[in-house]
Motif scaffolding. Structure first.
Motif, short mmCIF file in Angstrom:
data_model
loop_
_atom_site.label_atom_id
_atom_site.label_comp_id
_atom_site.label_asym_id
_atom_site.label_seq_id
_atom_site.Cartn_x
_atom_site.Cartn_y
_atom_site.Cartn_z
N SER A 67 -3.21 13.53 8.86
CA SER A 67 -4.31 12.98 9.66
C SER A 67 -4.68 11.58 9.23
O SER A 67 -5.08 10.75 10.02
CB SER A 67 -5.54 13.89 9.57
N ASP A 68 -4.51 11.28 7.91
CA ASP A 68 -4.84 9.95 7.43
C ASP A 68 -3.57 9.12 7.30
O ASP A 68 -2.47 9.59 7.54
CB ASP A 68 -5.56 10.01 6.08
N ASP A 69 -3.74 7.86 6.94
CA ASP A 69 -2.61 6.97 6.76
C ASP A 69 -2.05 7.17 5.37
O ASP A 69 -2.69 6.84 4.37
CB ASP A 69 -3.06 5.52 6.96
N THR A 70 -0.82 7.68 5.27
CA THR A 70 -0.25 7.95 3.95
C THR A 70 -0.02 6.67 3.16
O THR A 70 0.02 6.70 1.93
CB THR A 70 1.08 8.71 4.10
N ALA A 71 0.13 5.56 3.85
CA ALA A 71 0.39 4.31 3.13
C ALA A 71 -0.80 3.89 2.28
O ALA A 71 -0.65 3.22 1.26
CB ALA A 71 0.75 3.20 4.11
N THR A 72 -2.02 4.28 2.69
CA THR A 72 -3.19 3.87 1.93
C THR A 72 -3.23 4.56 0.57
O THR A 72 -3.77 4.02 -0.39
CB THR A 72 -4.47 4.21 2.71
N SER A 73 -2.69 5.76 0.47
CA SER A 73 -2.71 6.47 -0.81
C SER A 73 -1.53 6.12 -1.69
O SER A 73 -1.53 6.40 -2.88
CB SER A 73 -2.72 7.99 -0.57
N GLY A 74 -0.51 5.50 -1.11
CA GLY A 74 0.66 5.13 -1.88
C GLY A 74 1.59 6.27 -2.19
O GLY A 74 2.53 6.12 -2.97
N HIS A 75 1.38 7.44 -1.61
CA HIS A 75 2.22 8.62 -1.88
C HIS A 75 2.76 9.17 -0.57
O HIS A 75 2.02 9.28 0.41
CB HIS A 75 1.42 9.70 -2.61
N ARG A 76 4.01 9.49 -0.58
CA ARG A 76 4.64 10.12 0.57
C ARG A 76 5.45 11.32 0.09
O ARG A 76 6.05 11.27 -1.00
CB ARG A 76 5.57 9.13 1.29
N PRO A 77 5.49 12.37 0.86
CA PRO A 77 6.29 13.53 0.44
C PRO A 77 7.78 13.23 0.51
O PRO A 77 8.23 12.37 1.29
CB PRO A 77 5.88 14.61 1.45
N GLY A 78 8.54 13.93 -0.28
CA GLY A 78 10.00 13.79 -0.29
C GLY A 78 10.61 14.91 -1.10
O GLY A 78 9.94 15.57 -1.89
N ARG A 79 11.90 15.11 -0.90
CA ARG A 79 12.62 16.14 -1.65
C ARG A 79 13.00 15.55 -3.01
O ARG A 79 14.17 15.25 -3.29
CB ARG A 79 13.85 16.61 -0.87
N LYS A 80 11.98 15.38 -3.85
CA LYS A 80 12.13 14.74 -5.14
C LYS A 80 12.16 15.79 -6.24
O LYS A 80 11.43 16.79 -6.19
CB LYS A 80 10.98 13.77 -5.39
N ALA A 81 12.98 15.53 -7.25
CA ALA A 81 13.01 16.42 -8.42
C ALA A 81 11.65 16.39 -9.10
O ALA A 81 11.10 15.33 -9.37
CB ALA A 81 14.09 15.98 -9.39
N GLY A 82 11.09 17.56 -9.37
CA GLY A 82 9.79 17.67 -10.01
C GLY A 82 8.65 17.91 -9.05
O GLY A 82 7.57 18.33 -9.48
N ALA A 83 8.84 17.64 -7.76
CA ALA A 83 7.78 17.85 -6.78
C ALA A 83 7.75 19.32 -6.34
O ALA A 83 8.75 20.03 -6.39
CB ALA A 83 7.98 16.95 -5.57
N ILE A 84 6.57 19.75 -5.92
CA ILE A 84 6.34 21.14 -5.51
C ILE A 84 5.75 21.15 -4.09
O ILE A 84 4.95 20.28 -3.73
CB ILE A 84 5.35 21.85 -6.47
N VAL A 85 6.15 22.12 -3.28
CA VAL A 85 5.54 22.34 -1.98
C VAL A 85 4.95 23.74 -1.94
O VAL A 85 5.46 24.66 -2.59
CB VAL A 85 6.56 22.16 -0.82
N VAL A 86 3.87 23.89 -1.18
CA VAL A 86 3.26 25.20 -0.96
C VAL A 86 3.26 25.44 0.54
O VAL A 86 2.65 24.67 1.30
CB VAL A 86 1.84 25.28 -1.53
N LEU A 87 3.96 26.48 0.98
CA LEU A 87 4.04 26.83 2.40
C LEU A 87 3.13 28.01 2.68
O LEU A 87 3.09 28.97 1.91
CB LEU A 87 5.48 27.19 2.79
N VAL A 88 2.42 27.94 3.79
CA VAL A 88 1.57 29.04 4.23
C VAL A 88 2.02 29.42 5.64
O VAL A 88 1.93 28.61 6.57
CB VAL A 88 0.08 28.65 4.24
N ASP A 89 2.56 30.62 5.79
CA ASP A 89 3.07 31.09 7.07
C ASP A 89 4.09 30.14 7.68
O ASP A 89 4.10 29.90 8.89
CB ASP A 89 1.92 31.34 8.06
N GLY A 90 4.92 29.54 6.83
CA GLY A 90 5.99 28.68 7.33
C GLY A 90 5.60 27.24 7.56
O GLY A 90 6.46 26.43 7.91
N THR A 91 4.33 26.89 7.39
CA THR A 91 3.91 25.51 7.57
C THR A 91 3.55 24.91 6.22
O THR A 91 3.11 25.61 5.30
CB THR A 91 2.70 25.41 8.51
#
Length: 536
Positions: free
Chosen positions: A436-460
Motif C-alpha cells: 500500500s505504501d511506497d517501498t522505495a521510501t523504506s529502502g527495503h524490497r522483498p526478494g528471494r535472498k539468503a537469510g530472508a524469511i516469509v510468512v504465508l497466511v492461507d497462501g498469501t
C-alpha cells in the motif's frame, strides 16, 4: 484382388481387370485399411473381422508396425494387454484429447497456488524417519538452497522429528550426495542434495574458481579416488597451514568440485555466520579467502588438532562425474521440476537458475505433453499459457479452489518459510505483491535472498523478514492475517530456527509505536531500547 488373394474370396464376374490385379501384400493392405477406420483395437478384433487365425493377424500387424504405419501399446483406460492403432489415428486422438483437457481446466487464482505449493512439497506434513528424509531429498534433488537454511527451515518444515543424524546417516551410507553451488557472504553458501543413483544427472555445473597451487594439489590427490580425512589430505599434499587448507577446501566445495560423506562440516561452518543466523554485535576475526570463514568456525589455528577443525570434519572426495549428454540432463531437469512444483511455470524455472532457462526446459516439457506425461494449460491466472502440470497436481490444485469456495471463512493457517525455499511461490512463480505504501521510501524490497524469511497466511504473503530480523515488511492490514503470521514467527523463534530476533523497524518506521507492535507484543515480544525482542 486383396479379398481374393488374402482371404480366398471369389471375384464376381464382370469386375474390371483394373480392380483384380495382384498386389504385393494383400493381407497387409486389408489390415491397414481396418486400422485407418478404427480406434485402438486388439489382434482378436482383426482376426474376427476377416475370419483369420490370431497368429496370421498378429504377423500382419507386426509388419505394419515395422513400417511405421501402426503403433503398438496400451491406449485405452481399463484395457488389457497389447493394443494396436493406426499412427495417424493415434496422432488425431492425442490432439483432440489435449484440446479437450485444456478446455476443461479453468485457471485458479494465484493465492490458490500459494496454498498448493507448500502442501505439494510436504511442508507441515506428518512425515518422519530416514525414509521420509530420502523422499524429501528426491523431491528437492538439484534445487539450490542456503546451507544455513537446509536443516532448520527446508528439512525441519517437512519432517516432524527431523534430526541431523538422519541426513548424516544417508550421506555416510552413500545414498545421498551434497554439492556446493556457489558461496554466499560470511560462512554460508548454496547447497544441493541429490540421490546417489541419479546425481550425475542433477548435479549443478562446476563454477569457475581461480585455482592456486594448493587447489590443484587437493584436486590431484582426490582425483585418484576415495575419501580423505582432513589430516590425511594435509599430509598427502604436505600442507602445514591448516587455515589456508580449510579455505582452499571450501573454495573447491562451493564451486562444486568436492563433497563430503557427512553434513557435519556444513553444519559447523554455517552455524557461525550463516545467512539464517542472527548477526553478532562484535565482529569475529576473519581468515583471508573468498569463502570468508570465521576463526571461530576454524578452531585455533595456532594449535592444530589431530583431526582438523570441525568445519572440515568427515571424508572429502570428488563429486560424481556429470552426465555429458545435454539431452539426458534436460530430461532429468524437466522431470525434477514437475516432481517438485507439480505445476511448472516460467518463473519457477527462472528462480532455480536452471541452465538454458525456460526455453531449454520448454522443449522437453512439450515433448512430455505429447507423450501424455504432463498437461499444458492455463492453470493459474496471470502466469501465461505456457504452464505444465502433472495430472494429479492439477486436480489437487483445482480441489483447493473448491475447498475454499464454501460459505464459512477459511481457517487462518500460517507458514514460516525461508525466502529461498522452493515451497515459497513468491519471487518465483508469483511476483511479489504490491504494498500500500511506497517501498522505495523504506529502502527495503522483498526478494528471494539468503537469510530472508516469509510468512504465508492461507497462501498469501503476510510478512517479509529481512536477513538478521531487524526489518519487517507487511503485505496486509487485516488483523485476522497479521496476528496468525506474527504468532507463527514467534513460534519459529521459540523452536530455535531463528535464534534471538530483535525487530527494530517495520515498513520503514521504528517498530515501537507502529501498528505492528501490538501484534508482536501479543505474541510474546518484549520492548527493549533497540526494539521488540524475543529469544529462543
Amino acid at each position: 484382388a486383396r479379398l481374393r488373394d488374402a482371404l480366398g474370396m471369389p471375384v464376381p464376374p464382370g469386375v474390371p481387370d483394373a480392380f483384380t490385379e495382384p498386389v504385393p501384400d494383400p493381407l497387409g493392405d486389408l489390415v491397414a485399411r481396418f486400422a485407418r477406420t478404427h480406434g485402438p483395437f486388439t489382434t482378436a478384433d482383426v482376426a474376427t473381422r476377416f475370419g483369420l487365425g490370431q497368429a496370421v493377424a498378429h504377423d500382419a500387424l507386426k509388419r505394419l508396425t515395422a513400417a511405421g504405419r501402426v503403433a503398438e501399446g496400451e491406449f485405452r483406460p481399463g484395457g488389457h494387454g497389447s493394443e494396436w492403432c493406426d499412427a495417424e489415428v493415434l496422432r488425431r486422438l492425442r490432439r483432440r484429447s489435449l484440446a479437450a483437457a485444456r478446455r476443461e481446466v479453468e485457471p485458479v487464482e494465484p493465492a490458490v497456488l500459494g496454498r498448493f505449493l507448500p502442501v505439494w512439497q510436504g511442508v507441515g506434513s506428518r512425515l518422519r524417519g530416514p525414509d521420509a528424509v530420502l523422499a524429501v531429498v528426491e523431491q528437492l534433488a538439484g534445487c539450490a538452497v542456503p546451507a544455513s537454511a537446509l536443516e532448520p527451515f527446508i528439512l525441519g518444515s517437512r519432517l516432524v522429528d527431523y534430526q541431523p543424524a538422519m541426513l548424516d546417516e544417508l550421506t555416510s551410507a552413500g545414498e545421498v550426495v551434497w554439492a556446493g553451488a556457489g558461496a554466499l557472504p560470511g560462512s554460508d553458501g548454496w547447497i544441493t542434495l541429490h540421490l546417489a543413483d541419479t546425481a550425475q544427472l542433477t548435479l549443478p555445473d562446476i563454477s569457475d574458481v581461480d585455482l592456486t597451487q594448493r587447489h590443484e594439489q587437493i584436486l590431484e590427490v582426490l582425483s585418484a579416488g576415495g575419501g580423505y580425512f582432513f589430516r590425511q589430505l594435509s599430509d598427502a599434499i604436505g600442507s602445514t597451514d591448516d587455515g589456508a587448507l580449510v579455505t582452499a577446501l571450501w573454495d573447491l566445495a562451493w564451486a562444486g568440485h568436492l563433497t563430503n560423506d557427512t553434513i557435519a562440516p556444513l553444519r559447523a561452518l554455517s552455524s557461525g555466520r550463516g545467512a539464517h543466523r542472527p548477526r553478532r554485535s562484535t565482529p569475529r576475526g576473519r581468515i583471508g579467502g573468498r569463502s570468508g570463514i570465521s576463526r571461530a568456525a576454524l578452531g585455533r589455528p595456532a594449535m592444530p588438532t589431530r583431526t582438523g577443525p570441525p568445519s572440515v570434519a568427515g571424508r572429502w572426495s570428488m563429486t560424481p562425474e556429470r552426465e555429458t549428454d545435454p539431452t539426458r540432463r534436460a530430461h532429468a531437469t524437466a522431470e525434477a521440476l514437475l516432481e517438485r512444483h507439480g505445476v511448472v511455470t516460467r518463473g519457477a524455472v527462472v528462480s532455480e537458475r536452471t541452465p538454458g532457462g525456460f526455453a531449454a526446459v520448454y522443449k522437453v516439457l512439450a515433448a512430455f505433453e505429447q507423450s501424455g506425461r504432463c498437461r499444458r494449460g492455463y492453470f493459474v491466472a496471470g502466469l501465461g499459457a505456457a504452464q505444465f502440470g502433472i495430472t494429479g497436481a492439477v486436480d489437487r490444485l483445482r480441489a483447493m479452489t473448491t475447498d475454499a469456495a464454501g460459505s464459512d471463512p477459511p481457517i487462518r493457517s500460517a507458514l514460516v518459510l525461508a525466502a529461498t525455499d522452493p515451497a515459497n511461490p513468491f519471487g518465483a512463480a508469483l511476483s511479489w505483491p504490491d504494498r500500500s505504501d511506497d517501498t522505495a521510501t523504506s529502502g527495503h524490497r522483498p526478494g528471494r535472498k539468503a537469510g530472508a524469511i516469509v510468512v504465508l497466511v492461507d497462501g498469501t504473503l503476510a510478512l517479509y523478514v529481512e536477513r538478521g530480523g531487524r526489518t519487517l515488511l507487511t503485505f496486509t492490514t487485516d488483523p485476522l492475517r497479521i496476528q496468525p503470521a506474527v504468532d507463527a514467527l514467534a513460534l519459529a523463534v521459540r523452536d530455535g530456527a531463528l535464534g534471538k530476533l530483535t525487530v527494530e523497524r517495520a515498513d520503514g518506521e521504528h517498530i515501537l509505536g507502529s501498528p505492528l507492535s501490538a501484534a508482536l507484543e501479543a505474541a510474546g515480544f518484549h520492548a527493549t531500547p533497540r526494539g521488540l525482542r524475543l529469544r529462543a
